[in-house]
Design a protein around this motif. Structure first.
Motif, PDB file in Angstrom:
ATOM      1  N   UNK A  20       8.116 -17.651   0.051  1.00 46.08           N
ATOM      2  CA  UNK A  20       8.329 -17.425  -1.201  1.00 46.08           C
ATOM      3  C   UNK A  20       6.985 -17.347  -2.019  1.00 46.08           C
ATOM      4  N   UNK A  21       5.785 -18.174  -1.732  1.00 44.99           N
ATOM      5  CA  UNK A  21       4.776 -17.882  -2.456  1.00 44.99           C
ATOM      6  C   UNK A  21       4.093 -16.794  -2.381  1.00 44.99           C
ATOM      7  N   UNK A  22       3.883 -16.313  -0.738  1.00 44.82           N
ATOM      8  CA  UNK A  22       3.432 -14.908  -0.872  1.00 44.82           C
ATOM      9  C   UNK A  22       3.994 -13.881  -1.109  1.00 44.82           C
ATOM     10  N   UNK A  23       5.371 -13.958  -1.435  1.00 46.20           N
ATOM     11  CA  UNK A  23       6.234 -12.786  -1.915  1.00 46.20           C
ATOM     12  C   UNK A  23       5.938 -12.654  -3.309  1.00 46.20           C
ATOM     13  N   UNK A  24       5.699 -13.888  -4.350  1.00 51.38           N
ATOM     14  CA  UNK A  24       5.556 -13.879  -5.576  1.00 51.38           C
ATOM     15  C   UNK A  24       4.427 -13.055  -5.811  1.00 51.38           C
ATOM     16  N   UNK A  25       3.439 -13.026  -5.052  1.00 48.50           N
ATOM     17  CA  UNK A  25       2.158 -12.309  -5.303  1.00 48.50           C
ATOM     18  C   UNK A  25       2.488 -11.167  -5.189  1.00 48.50           C
ATOM     19  N   UNK A  26       3.422 -10.430  -4.531  1.00 48.82           N
ATOM     20  CA  UNK A  26       3.973  -9.020  -4.591  1.00 48.82           C
ATOM     21  C   UNK A  26       5.162  -8.870  -5.548  1.00 48.82           C
ATOM     22  N   UNK A  27       4.781  -8.967  -6.772  1.00 49.90           N
ATOM     23  CA  UNK A  27       5.837  -9.292  -8.000  1.00 49.90           C
ATOM     24  C   UNK A  27       6.716  -8.180  -8.116  1.00 49.90           C
ATOM     25  N   UNK A  28       6.219  -6.840  -8.171  1.00 49.15           N
ATOM     26  CA  UNK A  28       6.818  -5.761  -8.477  1.00 49.15           C
ATOM     27  C   UNK A  28       7.399  -5.033  -7.298  1.00 49.15           C
TER      28      UNK A  28
ATOM     29  N   UNK B 157      -3.976  -9.256   2.505  1.00 48.20           N
ATOM     30  CA  UNK B 157      -4.506 -10.343   1.735  1.00 48.20           C
ATOM     31  C   UNK B 157      -3.140 -11.447   1.368  1.00 48.20           C
ATOM     32  N   UNK B 158      -2.166 -10.831   1.247  1.00 46.74           N
ATOM     33  CA  UNK B 158      -1.004 -11.567   0.592  1.00 46.74           C
ATOM     34  C   UNK B 158      -0.177 -12.281   2.260  1.00 46.74           C
ATOM     35  N   UNK B 159      -0.400 -11.353   3.139  1.00 49.36           N
ATOM     36  CA  UNK B 159       0.262 -11.787   4.527  1.00 49.36           C
ATOM     37  C   UNK B 159      -0.582 -12.769   5.312  1.00 49.36           C
ATOM     38  N   UNK B 160      -2.138 -12.706   4.898  1.00 49.46           N
ATOM     39  CA  UNK B 160      -2.961 -13.536   5.749  1.00 49.46           C
ATOM     40  C   UNK B 160      -2.462 -15.143   5.881  1.00 49.46           C
ATOM     41  N   UNK B 161      -2.020 -15.651   4.985  1.00 52.12           N
ATOM     42  CA  UNK B 161      -1.528 -17.070   5.359  1.00 52.12           C
ATOM     43  C   UNK B 161      -0.514 -17.131   6.520  1.00 52.12           C
ATOM     44  N   UNK B 162       0.451 -16.148   6.556  1.00 50.53           N
ATOM     45  CA  UNK B 162       1.629 -16.139   7.502  1.00 50.53           C
ATOM     46  C   UNK B 162       1.008 -15.387   8.927  1.00 50.53           C
TER      47      UNK B 162
ATOM     48  N   UNK C 298       7.280  -0.709  10.073  1.00 52.73           N
ATOM     49  CA  UNK C 298       7.148  -0.512   8.744  1.00 52.73           C
ATOM     50  C   UNK C 298       6.673   1.108   8.275  1.00 52.73           C
ATOM     51  N   UNK C 299       7.025   1.306   6.932  1.00 52.65           N
ATOM     52  CA  UNK C 299       6.925   2.823   6.752  1.00 52.65           C
ATOM     53  C   UNK C 299       6.282   2.810   5.431  1.00 52.65           C
ATOM     54  N   UNK C 300       4.887   2.853   5.432  1.00 58.73           N
ATOM     55  CA  UNK C 300       4.196   3.128   4.049  1.00 58.73           C
ATOM     56  C   UNK C 300       4.332   4.607   3.686  1.00 58.73           C
ATOM     57  N   UNK C 301       4.231   4.698   2.381  1.00 60.07           N
ATOM     58  CA  UNK C 301       4.309   5.863   1.617  1.00 60.07           C
ATOM     59  C   UNK C 301       2.584   6.352   1.700  1.00 60.07           C
ATOM     60  N   UNK C 302       2.423   7.585   1.352  1.00 55.92           N
ATOM     61  CA  UNK C 302       1.156   8.069   1.701  1.00 55.92           C
ATOM     62  C   UNK C 302       0.596   8.737   0.450  1.00 55.92           C
ATOM     63  N   UNK C 303      -0.633   8.472  -0.111  1.00 54.51           N
ATOM     64  CA  UNK C 303      -1.003   9.134  -1.383  1.00 54.51           C
ATOM     65  C   UNK C 303      -1.526  10.431  -0.978  1.00 54.51           C
TER      66      UNK C 303
ATOM     67  N   UNK D 140       6.589  -3.852  -1.691  1.00 54.03           N
ATOM     68  CA  UNK D 140       6.788  -5.254  -1.397  1.00 54.03           C
ATOM     69  C   UNK D 140       7.756  -5.528  -0.262  1.00 54.03           C
ATOM     70  N   UNK D 141       8.737  -4.604  -0.188  1.00 53.29           N
ATOM     71  CA  UNK D 141       9.772  -4.856   0.827  1.00 53.29           C
ATOM     72  C   UNK D 141       9.130  -4.900   2.216  1.00 53.29           C
ATOM     73  N   UNK D 142       8.177  -4.176   2.607  1.00 54.00           N
ATOM     74  CA  UNK D 142       7.533  -4.190   3.741  1.00 54.00           C
ATOM     75  C   UNK D 142       6.965  -5.458   4.065  1.00 54.00           C
ATOM     76  N   UNK D 143       6.193  -6.310   3.089  1.00 54.12           N
ATOM     77  CA  UNK D 143       5.595  -7.447   3.186  1.00 54.12           C
ATOM     78  C   UNK D 143       6.815  -8.538   3.591  1.00 54.12           C
ATOM     79  N   UNK D 144       7.851  -8.337   2.544  1.00 58.07           N
ATOM     80  CA  UNK D 144       9.039  -9.005   2.766  1.00 58.07           C
ATOM     81  C   UNK D 144       9.669  -8.872   4.152  1.00 58.07           C
ATOM     82  N   UNK D 145       9.794  -7.902   4.623  1.00 55.90           N
ATOM     83  CA  UNK D 145      10.370  -7.610   6.247  1.00 55.90           C
ATOM     84  C   UNK D 145       9.501  -8.277   7.030  1.00 55.90           C
ATOM     85  N   UNK D 146       8.061  -8.350   6.977  1.00 57.44           N
ATOM     86  CA  UNK D 146       7.346  -8.813   8.058  1.00 57.44           C
ATOM     87  C   UNK D 146       7.343 -10.379   7.927  1.00 57.44           C
TER      88      UNK D 146
END
Length: 71
Positions: free
Chosen positions: A2-10, A22-27, A45-50, A59-65
């Motif tokens: 939960x702490x990791x996910x809170x860093x990806x707030x929006x 950097x958010x996923x590094x602890x896990x 995971x399916x990122x969008x592209x610029x 953030x849902x990709x991080x949550x999934x992992x």
């Protein structure tokens, strides 16, 4: 977790690969950009592209992992 996910707030915002790592590094201490690209190639995971081709992850990709890590 939960702490990791809170860093990806929006959950609507997209994050560059470095910020997601950097958010996923602890896990996932050994998670690297190439490993994240491998997960993308596997369809996990399916990122969008610029317009310039950079990956942007939700953030849902991080949550999934993190959820997968717990199982």
């Amino acid at each position: 977790m939960e702490n990791s996910l809170s860093r990806l707030q929006d959950h609507r915002k997209l994050y560059p690969i470095g910020q997601l790592l950097s958010v996923l590094k602890p896990a996932f201490g050994d998670l690297s950009p190439s490993k994240l690209r491998f997960l993308e190639d596997q369809g996990l995971v399916t990122p969008e592209r610029t317009d310039a081709g950079y990956r942007k992850f939700s953030a849902s990709a991080g949550s999934f992992l993190l959820r997968r890590r717990e199982t």
